[in-house]
Design a protein around this motif. Sequence first.
Motif, PDB file in Angstrom:
ATOM      1  N   LYS A 186       0.834  -1.206   0.000  1.00 51.01           N
ATOM      2  CA  LYS A 186       0.000   0.000   0.000  1.00 51.01           C
ATOM      3  C   LYS A 186       0.862   1.247   0.000  1.00 51.01           C
ATOM      4  O   LYS A 186       1.946   1.270   0.591  1.00 51.01           O
ATOM      5  N   GLU A 187       0.397   2.288  -0.670  1.00 54.36           N
ATOM      6  CA  GLU A 187       1.058   3.586  -0.601  1.00 54.36           C
ATOM      7  C   GLU A 187       0.434   4.376   0.547  1.00 54.36           C
ATOM      8  O   GLU A 187      -0.783   4.549   0.591  1.00 54.36           O
ATOM      9  N   TRP A 188       1.270   4.845   1.452  1.00 56.94           N
ATOM     10  CA  TRP A 188       0.792   5.501   2.658  1.00 56.94           C
ATOM     11  C   TRP A 188       0.813   7.012   2.484  1.00 56.94           C
ATOM     12  O   TRP A 188       1.825   7.594   2.109  1.00 56.94           O
ATOM     13  N   ASP A 189      -0.308   7.628   2.773  1.00 55.40           N
ATOM     14  CA  ASP A 189      -0.419   9.078   2.652  1.00 55.40           C
ATOM     15  C   ASP A 189       0.179   9.790   3.859  1.00 55.40           C
ATOM     16  O   ASP A 189       0.715  10.895   3.740  1.00 55.40           O
ATOM     17  N   ILE A 190       0.065   9.153   5.011  1.00 57.60           N
ATOM     18  CA  ILE A 190       0.623   9.696   6.250  1.00 57.60           C
ATOM     19  C   ILE A 190       1.362   8.584   6.975  1.00 57.60           C
ATOM     20  O   ILE A 190       0.858   7.468   7.104  1.00 57.60           O
ATOM     21  N   ILE A 191       2.558   8.907   7.451  1.00 61.81           N
ATOM     22  CA  ILE A 191       3.339   7.970   8.264  1.00 61.81           C
ATOM     23  C   ILE A 191       3.716   8.685   9.554  1.00 61.81           C
ATOM     24  O   ILE A 191       4.351   9.748   9.516  1.00 61.81           O
ATOM     25  N   MET A 192       3.324   8.119  10.671  1.00 61.15           N
ATOM     26  CA  MET A 192       3.689   8.685  11.971  1.00 61.15           C
ATOM     27  C   MET A 192       4.686   7.768  12.655  1.00 61.15           C
ATOM     28  O   MET A 192       4.457   6.560  12.785  1.00 61.15           O
ATOM     29  N   ILE A 193       5.795   8.336  13.095  1.00 64.06           N
ATOM     30  CA  ILE A 193       6.849   7.564  13.755  1.00 64.06           C
ATOM     31  C   ILE A 193       6.919   7.990  15.220  1.00 64.06           C
ATOM     32  O   ILE A 193       7.457   9.043  15.561  1.00 64.06           O
ATOM     33  N   ASP A 194       6.351   7.161  16.084  1.00 62.90           N
ATOM     34  CA  ASP A 194       6.386   7.402  17.530  1.00 62.90           C
ATOM     35  C   ASP A 194       6.839   6.134  18.244  1.00 62.90           C
ATOM     36  O   ASP A 194       6.524   5.923  19.409  1.00 62.90           O
ATOM     37  N   ALA A 195       7.538   5.291  17.524  1.00 56.62           N
ATOM     38  CA  ALA A 195       8.052   4.013  18.010  1.00 56.62           C
ATOM     39  C   ALA A 195       8.997   3.501  16.914  1.00 56.62           C
ATOM     40  O   ALA A 195       9.007   4.060  15.806  1.00 56.62           O
TER      41      ALA A 195
END
Length: 279
Positions: A186-195
């Motif tokens: 899947k192509e991700w529109d938003i990626i959040m990195i908190d781990a």
Amino acid sequence: MNLRPFPDRKIFIAFSLLALIGGGLVVFSFIGDGTSQLICTGAFDNFQSSAASMQLRAILHYATSKTVPQQSLDEISISFNVLKSISPCNFLVFGLGHDSLMWASFNPGGVTLFLEEDPKWVQAVLKDAPDLKAVNVKYRTQLSQADDLMKTYRSEPECSPTKSYIRGNTRCRLALTGLPDAVYDKEWDIIMIDAPRGWFAEAPGRMGAIYSAAVMARNRKKPGVTHVFLHDVDRKVEKAYAEEFLCRKNRKDGTGRLWHFEIPPAWNVTDGKGGTSFC
């Protein structure tokens, strides 16, 4: 993304979260297809939308919980505003916590997937929030390797931005090769990195998550940018890897310990370098 105890001075945050989630529910009711009335006068079993159901569950959770998210209200608001503008979208989150229900509720009708390193924590969270989509993942780095990985990745051709990829890229130690196919497909529109965890030497660190997020964003085929949110930028490794792979020029805004990047696909980069550099 674990949570802290609920002190009296954080009451404002709790009520603000309820307002954000409630506002999202109202917005979703207006962007629906009109065939299903989400705001109605009947009983709760008249709700046909699982997205609305999740938002209502989130409201109930934060109205009765004695915990608040690790991120501040100002930090949450930056991500919320982006989600509000592009939802429904594909939202990938590194990390899982009690606040995950909040993030999923901000993306009604979209795909929100959480990646968590601790299998017991996955089971504990899903027990209370079974509607969440979360998977256990394993990392092959340690925080103690951060400096060495930064020095050596340039000499490994498979890490090069001109040919970088994630799935099956065992030669590049920064590539996250142990993710489920659903992440790669899947192509991700938003990626959040908190781990994953990144505050002691044996922890996985976020080096691979930051590098892989940059590669995913650069390999995007759809038009538009990929929004990447990185938390804990007050720490040395997060800051250094963000500047190396996510790039200062792509930094849109930020507050507190959160930075927000808008990363264009490599095919749409016109910096004169021909996509031969991450930054």
